[in-house]
Design a protein around this motif. Sequence first.
Motif, PDB file in Angstrom:
ATOM      1  N   UNK A 166       0.832  -1.206   0.000  1.00 29.45           N
ATOM      2  CA  UNK A 166       0.000   0.000   0.000  1.00 29.45           C
ATOM      3  C   UNK A 166       0.865   1.253   0.000  1.00 29.45           C
ATOM      4  N   UNK A 167       1.975   1.221   0.739  1.00 30.14           N
ATOM      5  CA  UNK A 167       2.892   2.370   0.771  1.00 30.14           C
ATOM      6  C   UNK A 167       3.554   2.610  -0.581  1.00 30.14           C
ATOM      7  N   UNK A 168       3.677   1.545  -1.389  1.00 22.08           N
ATOM      8  CA  UNK A 168       4.267   1.668  -2.728  1.00 22.08           C
ATOM      9  C   UNK A 168       3.238   2.121  -3.766  1.00 22.08           C
ATOM     10  N   UNK A 169       1.996   2.314  -3.324  1.00 19.32           N
ATOM     11  CA  UNK A 169       0.958   2.741  -4.259  1.00 19.32           C
ATOM     12  C   UNK A 169       0.031   1.641  -4.718  1.00 19.32           C
ATOM     13  N   UNK A 170       0.210   0.442  -4.190  1.00 19.34           N
ATOM     14  CA  UNK A 170      -0.696  -0.648  -4.527  1.00 19.34           C
ATOM     15  C   UNK A 170      -2.072  -0.406  -3.926  1.00 19.34           C
ATOM     16  N   UNK A 171      -3.066  -1.084  -4.454  1.00 18.87           N
ATOM     17  CA  UNK A 171      -4.422  -0.986  -3.936  1.00 18.87           C
ATOM     18  C   UNK A 171      -4.849  -2.334  -3.398  1.00 18.87           C
ATOM     19  N   UNK A 172      -5.635  -2.316  -2.336  1.00 19.11           N
ATOM     20  CA  UNK A 172      -6.164  -3.550  -1.778  1.00 19.11           C
ATOM     21  C   UNK A 172      -7.620  -3.342  -1.392  1.00 19.11           C
ATOM     22  N   UNK A 173      -8.397  -4.390  -1.642  1.00 17.50           N
ATOM     23  CA  UNK A 173      -9.814  -4.382  -1.276  1.00 17.50           C
ATOM     24  C   UNK A 173     -10.177  -5.753  -0.754  1.00 17.50           C
ATOM     25  N   UNK A 174     -11.116  -5.773   0.177  1.00 20.45           N
ATOM     26  CA  UNK A 174     -11.664  -7.052   0.612  1.00 20.45           C
ATOM     27  C   UNK A 174     -12.860  -7.373  -0.272  1.00 20.45           C
TER      28      UNK A 174
END
Length: 147
Positions: free
Chosen positions: A98-106
């Motif tokens: 996430x800090x690198x700009x990735x996205x995460x969703x449940x």
Amino acid sequence: MHNTVKAMAISALIAVAPFGAQADSHNRSIDEVLVILSSDSLQTQGMAMVLSNTMAQQGARVNVLLCDKAGDLALKSYEAPALKPRDMTPGQMLRGLLKQGGEAKVCALYLPNSEHDKEDLIDGVGVAMPPEMAGQMLNGKMRTFIF
């Protein structure tokens, strides 16, 4: 003579052009990837996060969909044993992504079928909506990896 040299130069360029195009397309990185993680295996979760972080470091935009027990990685209260060799948990690796700009969703089904709600998720993690996720999965330019 001048026209002959010119014709030979053009012929040489035409002959070499396909090889250059092939090398470019072979080395071109994927712009965006979707990683679907649903495994409850600690090592599988860890490997998915290692590869996701590595793809992000290589320039890919990484989207992670966390389903079933893997959704727990996105919880503020997440705890797990650290994995060697870096002594990090899959949840810590997710935070790094996430800090690198990735996205995460449940997954859309995760919260309604658990004792958790949106406030229990770490900052930066959202809830996936089926139309959005289906669009990513159907996008021919996006590679999908499932763990």
